[in-house]
Scaffold this active site. Sequence first.
Site, PDB file in Angstrom:
ATOM      1  N   LYS A 152     -12.446  21.427 -24.272  1.00 55.03           N
ATOM      2  CA  LYS A 152     -13.601  22.128 -24.853  1.00 55.03           C
ATOM      3  C   LYS A 152     -13.543  21.960 -26.358  1.00 55.03           C
ATOM      4  O   LYS A 152     -12.635  22.479 -27.004  1.00 55.03           O
ATOM      5  CB  LYS A 152     -13.528  23.628 -24.534  1.00 55.03           C
ATOM      6  N   ASP A 314     -19.070  37.961 -20.760  1.00 61.44           N
ATOM      7  CA  ASP A 314     -19.777  36.898 -20.053  1.00 61.44           C
ATOM      8  C   ASP A 314     -19.148  36.571 -18.700  1.00 61.44           C
ATOM      9  O   ASP A 314     -19.359  35.500 -18.167  1.00 61.44           O
ATOM     10  CB  ASP A 314     -19.791  35.644 -20.950  1.00 61.44           C
TER      11      ASP A 314
END
Length: 424
Positions: A152, A314
């Site tokens: 990432k 989230d």
Amino acid sequence: MSMNCIFGFSLFLLLLVVLNIYFFYNLSVEHRPATFKLPMVKSEPIPPVIKEINEYLNRLPSQYHTKNSKFVSVQRNLISSFNSSGASLDSVWQNVENWADEESLFPYKNGAAGQILQAMRTSQIAFVDNAPKGTQLKLLLVLKGNQKLYFKPKRYNLSDVIRGNIYAGYDRHNSEVFTYYLAMVLNYKWVAPSVIRRININYDILAHAVPGLKRTMVKNSQGSDCIYGKCYYCKINETVCPDSTGHIEGAGILYLDKYFKVNKSPWRHSYNSKKMEWENDKDFCKKVSSLLSTKRILNLIDIAIIDFLIQNGDRHRYEVYKHKILLLDNGKGLGNPMLDELDILAPLYQCCIISSKTWQMLELVSGGSLTETIQLLASFQGEKLTTDDHYRAIERRLLKVYATVMYCIGKHGSANVFHNIDGI
Ligand SMILES: *[C@@H]1O[C@H](CO)[C@@H](O)[C@H](O)[C@H]1NC(C)=O
Ligand SMILES: *[C@@H]1O[C@H](CO)[C@@H](O)[C@H](O)[C@H]1NC(C)=O
């Protein structure tokens, strides 16, 4: 007293009043400069439960503000797990398929955790591709020895503050790595090893990129090769580019080649202005209890505590392996160190139960030990994972976790709060 005198005195009083008004006016104007921004305040009234937790926070027993001497031996074990200096990395990727046991997703004792991280950070790359699925730009690195990593890329500097709603912005690569260390210190072993890795655009990426990845790259105005990738939110104008030395920094996350069962989280946050059921129903936990086992709810509470510490709002779904919830996808933490969204702790304050093992662990890391240990363990890979502001925020939130448990004890009694269930 003469008329003159009274008139003079009245004038004096009037002047005093006018001066006062002027003074207060100035005070209120000058102390509220137009540029001063409050950290996002919700316009809704504060729910009573939050007020009560804050009262417990104000009179938290002093032990939660100081270090716990019992942590010393736990810290020593963590250091021996993560200190991999001098170890050979030749055989790290052997037997990966047999790594998970009933206790953890991967080996960690006797330097194994550190060796895995070091191999993830330094092993040569055989192939690079776009990661198969996902909402955000992510690469798949296949290492020599065939182990796969997700990569990432870094999107923000460590000191950038992400404002807006709880799931705003791109993923934070450092949040992935930070959460791995945090979970390890809190003895939550169902998390993928993650490490900061820097890869070179020419030697690591272009030399080993599959054609599909090359098709999702563009040159920027400086002539650098940048990646926009292939994912749900990927856009050709939102690229990741190498720095002046030709490197891209990112989080290397161990790819777990396993089948996970995916569930929706009962306490997931809404992605629009509509309120979720748990926000409206004070007895929401009763409903959840009729659907899920106590063990699963305790596990969801463990996850909620970690999510609250990093402020990840989230986690709308969660993956399960061997009946344990995996901490995967932790990139939405560490957004704003000024903000503590307490409602991420709703599973804890609505159900008011916690695993005894989790509570004992939390009690061990009081008084700054959490920060100190994460910094120490990360230093073995030479990593600075976040800013002092974020570390201070995490210590402050830890106090709020203690206060929430005190609130639960005050409300239900400790016999009802602490649960001793094997295997979590
Ligand atoms: C981070 O900071 C550096 C130097 O201060 C700057 O050049 C760079 O653009 C920043 N990166 C991001 C992603 O904001
Ligand atoms: C990229 O383009 C899209 C429209 O295609 C726009 O919504 C978005 O804001 C742009 N992103 C940036 C960083 O300019």
